[in-house]
Design a protein around this motif. Structure first.
Motif, mmCIF file in Angstrom:
data_model
loop_
_atom_site.group_PDB
_atom_site.id
_atom_site.type_symbol
_atom_site.label_atom_id
_atom_site.label_comp_id
_atom_site.label_asym_id
_atom_site.label_seq_id
_atom_site.Cartn_x
_atom_site.Cartn_y
_atom_site.Cartn_z
ATOM 1 N N GLY A 129 48.129 33.591 30.286
ATOM 2 C CA GLY A 129 47.267 34.280 31.278
ATOM 3 C C GLY A 129 45.845 34.568 30.899
ATOM 4 N N GLY A 130 45.150 35.120 31.924
ATOM 5 C CA GLY A 130 43.854 35.490 31.567
ATOM 6 C C GLY A 130 43.609 36.764 32.518
ATOM 7 N N ARG A 131 42.499 37.476 32.503
ATOM 8 C CA ARG A 131 42.198 38.410 33.085
ATOM 9 C C ARG A 131 41.562 37.898 34.613
ATOM 10 N NH1 ARG A 131 42.957 43.405 33.249
ATOM 11 N NH2 ARG A 131 43.448 42.924 30.944
ATOM 12 N N MET A 132 41.896 37.961 35.650
ATOM 13 C CA MET A 132 41.509 37.766 37.150
ATOM 14 C C MET A 132 39.898 38.305 37.294
ATOM 15 S SD MET A 132 44.818 37.944 39.268
ATOM 16 C CE MET A 132 44.022 37.901 40.861
ATOM 17 N N THR A 133 39.197 37.393 37.545
ATOM 18 C CA THR A 133 37.652 37.760 38.002
ATOM 19 C C THR A 133 37.387 38.194 39.431
ATOM 20 O OG1 THR A 133 36.979 35.433 38.052
ATOM 21 C CG2 THR A 133 36.769 36.525 35.679
ATOM 22 N N SER A 134 38.478 37.821 40.404
ATOM 23 C CA SER A 134 38.300 38.094 41.739
ATOM 24 C C SER A 134 37.884 39.477 41.927
ATOM 25 C CB SER A 134 39.501 37.466 42.546
ATOM 26 O OG SER A 134 39.444 36.194 42.383
ATOM 27 N N PRO A 135 37.039 39.714 42.937
ATOM 28 C CA PRO A 135 36.589 41.042 43.017
ATOM 29 C C PRO A 135 37.842 41.804 43.643
ATOM 30 C CG PRO A 135 35.598 39.931 44.817
ATOM 31 C CD PRO A 135 36.178 38.804 43.689
ATOM 32 N N ALA A 136 37.755 43.272 43.547
ATOM 33 C CA ALA A 136 38.569 44.235 43.998
ATOM 34 C C ALA A 136 38.809 44.337 45.420
ATOM 35 C CB ALA A 136 38.489 45.616 43.379
ATOM 36 N N ALA A 137 39.755 44.090 46.034
ATOM 37 C CA ALA A 137 40.241 43.908 47.671
ATOM 38 C C ALA A 137 41.401 44.211 48.004
ATOM 39 C CB ALA A 137 39.675 42.578 48.069
ATOM 40 N N ARG A 138 41.734 44.113 49.221
ATOM 41 C CA ARG A 138 43.105 44.490 49.570
ATOM 42 C C ARG A 138 43.987 43.091 49.501
ATOM 43 N NH1 ARG A 138 45.060 46.812 55.665
ATOM 44 N NH2 ARG A 138 47.228 45.821 55.616
ATOM 45 N N PHE A 139 43.585 41.963 49.689
ATOM 46 C CA PHE A 139 44.217 40.685 49.888
ATOM 47 C C PHE A 139 44.015 40.001 48.510
ATOM 48 C CE2 PHE A 139 43.640 42.268 54.187
ATOM 49 C CZ PHE A 139 45.086 42.077 54.571
ATOM 50 N N VAL A 140 44.824 38.916 48.154
ATOM 51 C CA VAL A 140 44.599 38.091 47.012
ATOM 52 C C VAL A 140 45.403 36.932 47.482
ATOM 53 C CG1 VAL A 140 46.269 38.905 45.677
ATOM 54 C CG2 VAL A 140 44.031 37.723 44.500
ATOM 55 N N GLN A 141 44.885 35.635 46.734
ATOM 56 C CA GLN A 141 45.636 34.482 46.953
ATOM 57 C C GLN A 141 45.496 33.514 45.572
ATOM 58 O OE1 GLN A 141 43.855 31.658 49.560
ATOM 59 N NE2 GLN A 141 46.040 30.559 50.075
#
Length: 729
Positions: A452-464
């Protein structure tokens, strides 16, 4: 390696806002909710590349029902809503071969001399198309429907019909007659085994029969559902049969066409795409070509009948309807289904794979081709597809949307799988809308290593997440078993919604059980937030507030409190007089949402409680948050009312009694008197209403001559009592 948790949120009582949580997807139900392209999903949750498939020919018909192949590799397809027969050469450049005089073609068969026979419905007839392409009537069974055709090793053609449930045998010269009567309304499916036995499926009894070359029938199994839509014989002689449609409760398992023709026939083809519903009393009109077929309640079941006759259910689905059964090059059963266009493969009696999803709504027929190829005919719309034997080079799955319920930090994404020389890469995106629209973040850079690796998607309520599987050309597919996303919700302060003071002179029990069991007086309280319009203190099972025990001088409170993160809470209870400036601690760090205390140590007067909720048990000290709420004013009153001016005088045969009652804080609610030690009797105030802090009372009692003792007592709202007496001589 394989996980049995599908869309699991590890947010039990041991996980709080300050602790990392994991969203894990690892099984069939979780992956099925995603958007899958060119991937297969095994029932235990294994994702692999799907068989390669492509459209071979578009007939422009609404649906196809039948598919066959000659020795040269030419395919023949037919369906409805017009009975057009198509010839499709291996290069896919097909064309219409014949336009038969009917509405639909439900069955096609090709003999050893490559002569094509096509059966039409309704007013079922069999047409033979020779080399010149001209159709000729080959045989007329005098039946409304022809559902299936099959040749035996001698070249005789067997015809499965409805609505009399007959099987006809037709010799190569076109002469035929009834070979077997099933006593069912329809013979819906048919196959021939290696010994020239006919394997047939019926409706409405759901029978799977074996009919010998001598015409002797034997029921192999009665399916739980009413219509056997497909039968197929495997290499080892085992039989696969699919059935749909719920049987009528209390109905006979196999009604004959003579005793119950119309009702049974009327529903025989409700599952068929575009097929007219049989109704012997009058011709059935075909449905509009643009209308999708009606669904069948209860889905489908598929059974494998072993060579020794033992039946075993190997697949079922509450929604999908199986129309066709075939076998791959390895002998595994393939199921063509609707109404999502799914192709399934049976791996074992307990495991299956959803191989691929066709662009059409139904897979209605199969034809095994050369070199491991498989051809599939579809409904809505009527096309022919070529499947396999190779697999796709790459495929993707977009996961379902995960809702963390609040603003959330995304951590490490990891996955489990087997690369087999290929590659698995996973990207993520996040947003604050429940659908990934244009205002979500873009797909992140791919993560390609299983650790794995650290997700770079910004903090938010939903993810996919989106996974891409890519093969290296070796013929092996990479495999994906599970995907884990670590996340940390932002801590949110607790909420206190309501504080309620409980009735006076009652207390909550201590948590420890008494050494000697007692039967105390109890007072049950209604659930907080659902108080009835009139006071009632029956305990509702939905609240954790225990029954209260009678205890003079005690005061209690309970409150509604929650934490958006699901953190455990501890509470601090403080008290302050309305004329005071500082809060005094009653109790600290209590886990219960209720508390009671002995109020006799407090002066009479008006007070407020303050409840402080803290989520400290589930968060680091620097992250812990609190919430506070003050109660409405309540009264502590442990002093009884005062009785003054008690006097009694005689007036003839009457005693005239007067007194005054007053309380400093609460209404005087009750007064009683006793004459000469007799029973206590309620006395009404002069005003008739017990609604004031001060009340006057006057009594006129019959009394004999002589000395009498009169006792009076009064009570306030808090059950404080005072008593006085007077003697009359």
């Amino acid at each position: 390696m394989f996980k049995n948790l599908a869309f699991v949120l590890f947010a039990s009582s041991a996980l709080f806002a300050g602790e990392t949580r994991t969203w894990s997807q690892s099984d069939y139900d979780a992956f099925e909710k995603g958007v899958i392209k060119n991937l297969s999903v095994r029932s235990d949750g294994l994702l692999t590349l799907a068989p390669h498939s492509h459209e071979l020919f578009d007939t422009s018909n609404a649906y196809l029902w039948a598919l066959a192949q000659d020795s040269k590799g030419n395919l023949y397809a037919g369906g409805g809503t017009s009975a057009k027969l198509y010839r499709i050469p291996p290069d896919g450049k097909g064309k219409m071969m014949a336009d038969l005089d009917s509405l639909e073609i439900h069955a096609i068969a090709v003999d050893a001399k490559d002569r094509v026979s096509a059966a039409t419905s309704p007013a079922g007839k069999i047409y033979r198309i020779t080399g010149n392409g001209k159709p000729e009537t080959f045989y007329d069974p005098k039946q409304k429907y022809i559902w299936a055709l099959a040749f035996d090793s001698k070249g005789d053609l067997f015809v499965a019909t409805g609505d009399q449930g007959e099987i006809h045998r037709v010799t190569p010269d076109g002469k035929g007659k009834v070979f077997f009567k099933t006593d069912e309304t329809h013979v819906r499916s048919m196959a021939v085994d290696a010994s020239d036995n006919l394997i047939v499926g019926t409706d409405p009894g759901g029978l799977v029969l074996r009919v010998s070359p001598a015409g002797e029938g034997f029921v192999l199994y009665q399916m739980p559902k009413r219509e056997v839509t497909a039968v197929a014989v495997a290499r080892d002689g085992s039989i696969y049969a699919s059935a749909v449609g719920n049987k009528q409760s209390g109905a006979a398992p196999a009604p004959t066409a003579q005793t119950n023709p119309a009702p049974q026939a009327a529903t025989v083809t409700v599952n068929a795409p575009g097929a007219p519903a049989p109704a012997p009393a009058r011709p059935a009109a075909p449905p509009p070509a643009s209308v999708a077929p009606a669904g069948v309640s209860g889905g489908s079941e598929v059974y494998r009948i072993e060579p020794n006759g033992n039946p075993r259910r190997v697949w079922s689905n509450s929604q999908d309807v199986v129309y066709a059964i075939a076998f791959d090059s390895g002998g595994r059963a393939l199921l063509g289904a609707g109404n999502k266009g799914n192709l399934y493969r049976i791996e074992s009696p307990t495991e299956y794979t959803a191989l691929l999803i066709m662009p059409a709504t139904q897979i209605t027929a199969f034809q095994s081709g050369r070199d491991g190829k498989l051809y599939a005919a579809t409904g809505n719309v009527g096309k022919v597809y070529e499947i396999g034997p190779g697999m796709e080079h790459d495929g993707t799955i977009e996961s379902d949307i995960f809702d963390a319920s609040m603003f959330t930090l995304w951590g490490r994404l990891s996955f489990e799988g087997n690369l087999n020389g290929g590659q698995v890469s996973i990207q993520t995106r996040s947003g604050n809308l429940d659908q990934p629209q244009k205002n979500w973040s873009p797909w992140s850079a791919p993560i390609t290593v299983a650790k794995g690796g650290r997700m770079t998607s910004p903090a938010a309520r939903f993810v996919q997440w989106k996974a891409t599987l890519t093969a290296d050309g070796s013929g092996k597919s990479p495999e994906l078993e599970s995907v884990d996303v670590a996340y940390l919700p932002k801590n949110v302060e607790p909420r206190i919604e309501e504080i309620e003071m409980t009735p006076p002179n009652h207390k909550f029990p201590v948590s420890a059980a008494p050494l000697i069991p007692v039967q105390p007086q109890t007072l049950s309280l209604p659930p907080l937030g659902r108080r009835p319009s009139t006071p009632s203190f029956s305990l509702d099972s939905s609240t954790s507030t225990p029954a209260m025990q009678l205890a003079k001088g005690w005061v209690g409170a309970r409150w509604l409190a929650s934490d958006p993160n699901g953190d455990p809470l501890v509470f601090t209870v403080e008290i302050r007089g309305t004329s005071e400036t500082e809060w005094k601690l009653l109790k600290d760090k209590i886990a219960e949402k209720y508390y009671s205390w002995d109020s006799t140590a407090f002066p009479d007067g008006e007070y407020r409680l303050r409840i402080t909720a803290s989520d400290a048990p589930g968060n680091p000290p620097s992250e812990a948050l609190t919430a506070r709420m003050e109660s409405d004013i309540f009264v502590i009153d442990n002093t009884p009312p005062k009785i003054t001016g008690l006097a009694a005088t005689r007036n003839g045969g009457k005693l005239q009694i007067r007194w005054h009652a007053a309380d400093a804080l609460n209404n005087v609610t009750k007064a009683e008197y006793s004459l000469d030690g007799g029973e206590w009797t309620v006395a009404a105030p002069v005003t008739k209403l017990s609604d004031s802090l001060e009340l006057d009372y006057e009594l006129s009692l019959d009394a004999r001559a002589g000395e009498h003792t009169i006792a009076v007592r009064v009570q306030d709202d808090y059950d404080n009592q005072a008593a006085e007496k007077v003697v009359v001589r």
